[in-house]
Design an enzyme around this catalytic site. Structure first.
Site, mmCIF file in Angstrom:
data_model
loop_
_atom_site.group_PDB
_atom_site.id
_atom_site.type_symbol
_atom_site.label_atom_id
_atom_site.label_comp_id
_atom_site.label_asym_id
_atom_site.label_seq_id
_atom_site.Cartn_x
_atom_site.Cartn_y
_atom_site.Cartn_z
ATOM 1 N N CYS A 1 0.753 -1.160 -0.026
ATOM 2 C CA CYS A 1 -0.089 -0.016 0.115
ATOM 3 C C CYS A 1 0.945 1.123 -0.018
ATOM 4 C CB CYS A 1 -1.007 -0.009 1.094
ATOM 5 S SG CYS A 1 -2.373 1.108 0.908
ATOM 6 N N HIS B 1 -3.450 -5.324 0.761
ATOM 7 C CA HIS B 1 -2.888 -5.591 2.028
ATOM 8 C C HIS B 1 -2.880 -7.116 2.433
ATOM 9 C CE1 HIS B 1 -2.478 -1.468 3.928
ATOM 10 N NE2 HIS B 1 -3.444 -1.407 2.929
ATOM 11 N N GLU C 1 -1.249 -8.457 4.853
ATOM 12 C CA GLU C 1 -1.393 -8.725 6.307
ATOM 13 C C GLU C 1 -2.525 -8.565 6.766
ATOM 14 O OE1 GLU C 1 -0.847 -5.686 4.868
ATOM 15 O OE2 GLU C 1 -1.129 -4.213 6.147
#
Lengths: 199, 272
Positions: free
Chosen positions: B94, B223, B225
């Site tokens: 990002c 993302h 994660e």
């Protein structure tokens, strides 16, 4: 954006009454980390909104009434109007020259003392008087592919410790991000830009 | 892993305004790394000693001037350019992706040169910040070890305002794809039945992630994660991962299993 000559162009410039944090950060980064940045005396920033083909009966008050483009408590503004001199169309490659006389005559401003002084208002929104020995170098960038009657972008003034001829080369190198070590303000892969040494 | 067999040291950069460093470091630890949040005030020389790097998401320097542009000039990014040249793995997510683009790590045809842009979202008549789950797939021409072995599509969240990979010459991205730089593209998900419809920001060629020539740097806008454990996946996500999440409801052990984004974090650790 063809048929430029037959239309009027209304331009709204807004500038923070206080410190513009984008400009403050950019000034520090350019001075400290870019080649030639030590020649940058100051940096100022305006937001630009260009309105095309204003209809008959349109007046600047309607622009302010929208409340969309700036906060009169936080920003100075100038509304300029003139014959179209540039269509700001997507252009690639080296930036074209900012048209002489842009952005036109003053239509309205909160800086009443400059209401009849287009050059004075334009300069005041971009930091005011330039120190002796310095040249103002202006760069305006618009993101590619904007459609509709309003184009929005950013106008920067680099105050450079250089003569006019040198300022053009130095200002372009500092403004256009070509490399991690060169340029910050404009990403040429997503923006068209115009530039000029003024003053 | 490192030649010594020891757990690799991975630096998670902490630049002012980034906000995903804590969970990123924790998840790298889950996959066997000694992950350390590396504050931007530390010496670049210290950063150079790490085996791998993650530049997480957030809003570095409040996105002043342009997302990622200010951070790209930080001396720490010089270290990352040198690390990339040395073959160390680097993952940017990002805002981290935006930083790597502005610093010239990807596509990295000439390392350090700004070669593409991440412009404001513009898709489906919509501009500005957008957040939703998207599906990703690997461009088969990409040979980056980050994505080697990834098949099919996998869902991850995206959340950004400036994620539209672009260039003034659209043919440039076709060239990048042909040369294997386009690692990840948006894919159909649920009612969005084409890749273009699955593209949330109007990126050229539906690009979601780019690599450098060597493949050891991956810069991606979504993302992983935030999809690294099964429990992070919505039960109603119209994807096999959503059905797996629904089936695991109430099974707290299974919910801790790796999610669809875990692969990329694990691969960062494995590449060290």
């Amino acid at each position: 954006m063809n048929d430029v000559a037959s239309r009027t162009q209304t331009t709204l410039l807004t500038a923070h009454k206080g410190v513009d944090l984008h400009a403050a950060s950019a000034l520090l980064v350019m001075r400290d980390r870019l080649e030639g940045g030590d020649r940058l005396e100051n940096l100022f920033r305006c937001e630009v909104h260009t309105f095309w083909g204003a209809p008959a009966g349109w007046d600047a008050a309607r622009l302010l009434d929208t409340g969309r483009f700036f906060n009169p408590n936080k920003h100075h503004f100038g509304i300029f109007r003139g014959p179209s001199s540039d269509d700001w169309s997507d252009s690639t490659g080296p930036g074209a020259a900012l048209a002489a006389g842009w952005p036109g005559a003053v239509e309205w401003t909160d800086l009443d003392a400059l209401a009849a002084d287009a050059a004075g208002l334009y300069g005041a929104l971009l930091g005011g008087a330039v120190p002796a020995g310095c040249t103002p170098f202006d760069v305006v960038g618009f993101a590619f592919g904007q459609d509709g009657p309003v184009l929005s972008g950013v106008l920067w003034r680099l105050v450079l410790r250089a003569g006019a001829e040198e300022a053009a080369e130095l200002g372009t190198a500092l403004a256009v991000a070509r490399h991690r070590k060169q340029g910050l303000l404009i990403n040429p892969h997503m923006e068209s830009w115009r530039l000029a040494a003024r003053g | 892993m490192t030649g010594s067999g020891a757990a690799p040291r991975i630096a998670v950069l902490q630049l002012p305004g980034l906000n995903c460093e804590d969970e990123s470091a924790r998840l790298l630890g889950v996959h066997g790394a000694r992950a350390e949040i590396f504050r931007w005030t530390r010496s670049p020389d210290e950063l150079a000693a790490f085996d791998g790097f993650l530049v997480p998401g957030g809003f570095s320097y409040q996105d002043r001037v342009r997302a990622g542009a200010v951070a790209a000039k930080d001396p720490l990014l010089r270290v990352l350019l040198e690390a990339a040249a040395a073959g160390k793995p680097i993952l940017g997510i990002c805002n981290g992706c935006q930083v790597l683009v502005e610093a010239g790590l990807v596509p990295g045809l000439e390392p350090g040169a700004v070669e593409v842009a991440l412009a404001g979202n513009r898709a489906d008549g919509r501009t500005g910040y957008h957040s939703r789950w998207v599906a990703l797939q690997v461009d088969p021409r990409c040979r980056s070890p980050f994505v080697e072995g990834l098949t099919g599509t996998f869902p991850v969240p995206m959340a950004h305002a400036e994620g539209r990979f672009t260039h003034e010459d659209p043919a440039f991205f076709a060239r990048l794809a042909a040369e294997g730089h386009v690692a990840l593209t948006y894919a159909p998900l649920g009612g969005r039945t084409t890749a273009a419809a699955g593209n949330p920001n109007g990126a050229l060629l539906d690009t979601a992630g780019l690599t450098n020539r060597r493949g050891n740097v991956l810069a991606m806008m979504p993302h992983p994660e935030r999809a690294a454990q099964l429990r992070q996946v919505p039960e109603d996500l119209p994807h096999a991962w959503g059905r797996a999440r629904l089936a695991a409801a109430g099974d707290f052990a299974t919910l801790e299993d790796p999610g669809p984004g875990a692969f990329l974090l694990r691969r960062l650790v494995e590449m060290c």
